[in-house]
Each structure stands twice: as structure tokens, then as C-alpha cells.
Design an enzyme around this catalytic site. Structure first.
Site, short mmCIF file in Angstrom:
data_model
loop_
_atom_site.label_atom_id
_atom_site.label_comp_id
_atom_site.label_asym_id
_atom_site.label_seq_id
_atom_site.Cartn_x
_atom_site.Cartn_y
_atom_site.Cartn_z
N HIS A 5 0.79 -1.23 0.00
CA HIS A 5 0.00 0.00 0.00
C HIS A 5 0.82 1.28 0.00
O HIS A 5 0.27 2.38 0.07
CB HIS A 5 -0.94 0.01 1.22
CG HIS A 5 -1.79 -1.21 1.30
ND1 HIS A 5 -1.42 -2.32 2.02
CD2 HIS A 5 -2.96 -1.52 0.68
CE1 HIS A 5 -2.35 -3.26 1.88
NE2 HIS A 5 -3.28 -2.81 1.07
N GLY A 21 -6.36 11.82 8.70
CA GLY A 21 -7.14 10.81 7.99
C GLY A 21 -7.20 11.10 6.49
O GLY A 21 -7.07 10.20 5.66
N ARG A 25 -5.49 16.63 3.53
CA ARG A 25 -4.91 17.26 4.72
C ARG A 25 -3.40 17.03 4.76
O ARG A 25 -2.64 17.91 5.17
CB ARG A 25 -5.53 16.68 6.00
CG ARG A 25 -6.94 17.09 6.24
CD ARG A 25 -7.00 18.54 6.64
NE ARG A 25 -8.30 18.86 7.18
CZ ARG A 25 -8.80 20.08 7.20
NH1 ARG A 25 -8.12 21.08 6.72
NH2 ARG A 25 -9.98 20.30 7.72
N ARG A 44 -3.28 4.40 -4.29
CA ARG A 44 -4.70 4.67 -4.01
C ARG A 44 -4.96 6.12 -3.61
O ARG A 44 -5.92 6.40 -2.85
CB ARG A 44 -5.22 3.79 -2.86
CG ARG A 44 -5.27 2.33 -3.19
CD ARG A 44 -5.61 1.52 -1.95
NE ARG A 44 -5.62 0.12 -2.32
CZ ARG A 44 -6.70 -0.65 -2.24
NH1 ARG A 44 -7.82 -0.18 -1.81
NH2 ARG A 44 -6.62 -1.93 -2.58
N ARG A 88 -1.59 10.85 15.39
CA ARG A 88 -2.80 11.05 14.59
C ARG A 88 -3.32 12.46 14.84
O ARG A 88 -3.47 12.88 16.00
CB ARG A 88 -3.84 10.00 14.96
CG ARG A 88 -5.24 10.34 14.51
CD ARG A 88 -6.20 9.17 14.51
NE ARG A 88 -7.58 9.58 14.58
CZ ARG A 88 -8.26 10.21 13.61
NH1 ARG A 88 -7.68 10.51 12.47
NH2 ARG A 88 -9.52 10.56 13.78
N VAL A 89 -3.57 13.19 13.76
CA VAL A 89 -4.17 14.53 13.87
C VAL A 89 -5.51 14.47 13.15
O VAL A 89 -5.58 14.48 11.94
CB VAL A 89 -3.25 15.63 13.28
CG1 VAL A 89 -2.07 15.91 14.18
CG2 VAL A 89 -2.75 15.27 11.89
N GLY A 90 -6.58 14.33 13.93
CA GLY A 90 -7.86 14.04 13.30
C GLY A 90 -8.98 14.96 13.72
O GLY A 90 -8.76 15.99 14.35
N SER A 91 -10.18 14.55 13.37
CA SER A 91 -11.37 15.24 13.85
C SER A 91 -12.19 14.26 14.67
O SER A 91 -11.99 13.04 14.56
CB SER A 91 -12.20 15.78 12.68
OG SER A 91 -12.66 14.71 11.90
N GLU A 180 -14.49 8.96 17.65
CA GLU A 180 -13.80 9.04 16.35
C GLU A 180 -13.62 7.61 15.82
O GLU A 180 -14.23 6.70 16.37
CB GLU A 180 -12.49 9.85 16.46
CG GLU A 180 -11.50 9.30 17.46
CD GLU A 180 -10.65 8.17 16.95
OE1 GLU A 180 -9.81 8.41 16.08
OE2 GLU A 180 -10.81 7.01 17.47
N MET A 181 -12.81 7.40 14.80
CA MET A 181 -12.86 6.10 14.14
C MET A 181 -11.53 5.39 13.88
O MET A 181 -11.51 4.38 13.19
CB MET A 181 -13.61 6.25 12.80
CG MET A 181 -15.03 6.76 12.99
SD MET A 181 -15.98 6.72 11.48
CE MET A 181 -16.27 4.97 11.31
N SER A 204 -15.05 18.51 15.37
CA SER A 204 -15.69 19.03 14.15
C SER A 204 -17.21 19.10 14.30
O SER A 204 -17.87 19.85 13.57
CB SER A 204 -15.34 18.15 12.95
OG SER A 204 -15.77 16.83 13.18
N ASP A 205 -17.77 18.32 15.22
CA ASP A 205 -19.23 18.31 15.39
C ASP A 205 -19.58 17.87 16.81
O ASP A 205 -18.77 17.23 17.48
CB ASP A 205 -19.89 17.37 14.37
CG ASP A 205 -19.31 15.97 14.39
OD1 ASP A 205 -18.17 15.79 13.91
OD2 ASP A 205 -19.97 15.05 14.91
N ARG A 218 -13.08 24.96 10.24
CA ARG A 218 -12.36 23.69 10.32
C ARG A 218 -10.89 23.90 9.97
O ARG A 218 -10.01 23.38 10.62
CB ARG A 218 -13.00 22.69 9.34
CG ARG A 218 -13.04 21.31 9.89
CD ARG A 218 -13.79 20.37 9.01
NE ARG A 218 -15.22 20.59 9.07
CZ ARG A 218 -16.09 19.99 8.27
NH1 ARG A 218 -15.67 19.17 7.34
NH2 ARG A 218 -17.37 20.21 8.40
#
Ligand code: ADE
Length: 234
Positions: A5, A21, A25, A44, A88-91, A180-181, A204-205, A218
Site C-alpha cells: 500500500h 485521515g 490534509r 490509491r 494522529r491529527v484528526g477530527s 472518532e474512528m 468538528s461536530d 475547520r
């Protein structure tokens, strides 16, 4: 060398990776914060870059969404490219009344509805936490940047659209901050390969009030999170 990958050369990555993610970004971070940045992988369209931040070699690699995608990239970075630190820098979506949209959260510990870590530990509960040294550096940088970084429990879910109301109420009852995920996947892998990992998010929400950030907002709060993370890593 390339992996299933990642099509980067052996020395293309820094041992220190910032992991959003969203591939765009990753592109944004490399274009706005790194000097001499170069695209090192694009399989990908999961973009990865390496460049310099204040003179230190740093890579930015996108994870995609969800534990399986994040786990593939984290594992290949560690096993084949010698990566030793991943942030990890996420929402995330807030569940707590103490948390507002736009807040910054550092995951101290993570629970999950995914079975991936229980499977690792032969059915026993796996305790997941961000690396202490990284947490400490992120926390100190938040103070230096005069940002109010909230620290607490986060829940990693496999289901964005069918999160059960009973589960949300339980998370509120036990004072979880947000949902988060990806992080439970990343922290389990960090434990397995003995590397340092942590996760920081912009809210974010809000799952209870349904408030959500505009795309402009955002971007601004994402910038604050990126600056503090990069300063914590140099
Ligand atoms: N990431 C950002 N917002 C989220 C939400 N509401 N649920 C799961 N993951 C998220």
C-alpha cells in the site's frame, strides 16, 4: 522498496510521522508547514510526504478512514519504513457537555466497539493509551501556544452512521469526551510494535447538539492543532 500500500523508497520516511485521515490534509500540511517537501507515496491516492519542519525531518502520511485503513498504513510504516513515532491529527464528534465544537482534545485513553484488540489479546480487554512522552510534549506545546487542550477518554467506533443512542448515553454517563474512528487501531499497533503513538483532534461536530464547524472554521482550528503537534515533535 514498496509495500502493498506504500510505494516509497526505504529511506523516504522520517521516523516521526504526523497522520491525518484525509490525504488532502496531508498535502495541505506538507505545502503549508514543511520545507523541501516531497511526495513519497501515492498508492490509491493515500498521499504521504516528507520534508523539514524547523530543520527536522518529518513525514506526513494519511491514514484513510476507520481502523482497518489506519492499521494498514501504520503497520507498513513501522515494519517496512522504520517509523517510531506517529501522531494522529484528526477530527472527532463530541459527546460530552464539557466539550464544544472547535475544542482541541488529546486522547489520554481510548475504548472501542471494535474487536481488533481483544482478538490480539485472546479475548481479554486491551487497555489503550497514548504514549506518555508524546502526550506530555503535546500538552506542554498546547500551553506554549496558549491553547486549551482537553485531555480524556475517547471512543473509537466502527460505525459513523449507526452509532446507537444507548451507547452515546453510556459514553456520556462515563464521561467520555468524544467519538472518532481510528485511534484504537493505531494505539493497539503501537503496543504491538513498541513504538510511540498519540492522537489529537479538533472537534468538528457535537453529537448531542448537532452543531458542526463550517469549512473555514475547520481549517483555522486544524492549523492550531498542526502547529502545536509539529512543535511537539521537534
Ligand atoms: N469524526 C468526526 N466526527 C465524528 C463523528 N460524529 N462520529 C465518528 N467519527 C467522527
Amino acid at each position: 522498496m514498496s509495500t502493498p500500500h506504500i510505494n516509497a523508497n526505504t529511506d523516504d520516511f522520517s521516523d516521526t510521522v504526523v497522520m491525518p485521515g484525509d490525504p488532502l490534509r496531508a498535502k495541505y500540511i506538507s505545502e503549508h508547514y514543511l520545507t523541501r517537501a516531497k511526495l513519497v507515496t501515492n498508492v490509491r491516492n493515500m498521499l504521504g510526504y516528507t520534508g523539514l519542519y524547523k530543520g527536522k525531518k518529518i513525514s506526513v502520511m494519511s491514514s484513510g478512514m476507520g481502523i482497518p485503513s489506519c492499521s494498514i498504513y501504520a503497520t507498513e510504516l513501522i515494519k517496512f519504513y522504520g517509523v517510531k513515532k506517529i501522531v494522529r491529527v484528526g477530527s472527532c464528534g463530541a459527546v460530552s457537555d464539557k466539550i464544544k465544537v472547535r475544542d482541541l482534545i488529546l486522547a489520554h485513553s481510548v475504548s472501542t466497539d471494535s474487536k481488533v484488540n481483544e482478538i490480539r489479546l485472546n479475548g481479554y480487554q486491551f487497555s489503550l493509551s497514548s504514549d506518555f512522552e508524546l502526550m506530555n510534549k503535546l500538552f506542554i506545546q498546547a500551553k506554549n501556544h496558549k491553547l486549551d487542550l482537553k485531555v480524556g477518554n475517547v471512543f473509537t467506533t466502527d460505525s459513523f452512521y449507526s452509532l446507537d443512542n444507548d451507547l452515546i448515553n453510556l459514553l456520556r454517563k462515563y464521561n467520555f469526551l468524544a467519538v472518532e474512528m481510528e485511534t484504537a487501531g493505531l494505539l493497539g499497533i503501537a503496543q504491538e510494535y513498541d513504538i510511540q503513538a498519540a492522537a489529537i483532534y479538533t472537534v468538528s461536530d457535537h453529537i448531542i447538539s448537532n452543531e458542526a464547524m463550517s469549512s473555514d472554521e475547520r481549517e483555522r482550528s486544524f492549523d492550531e492543532m498542526i502547529r502545536l503537534t509539529l512543535d511537539a515533535l521537534i
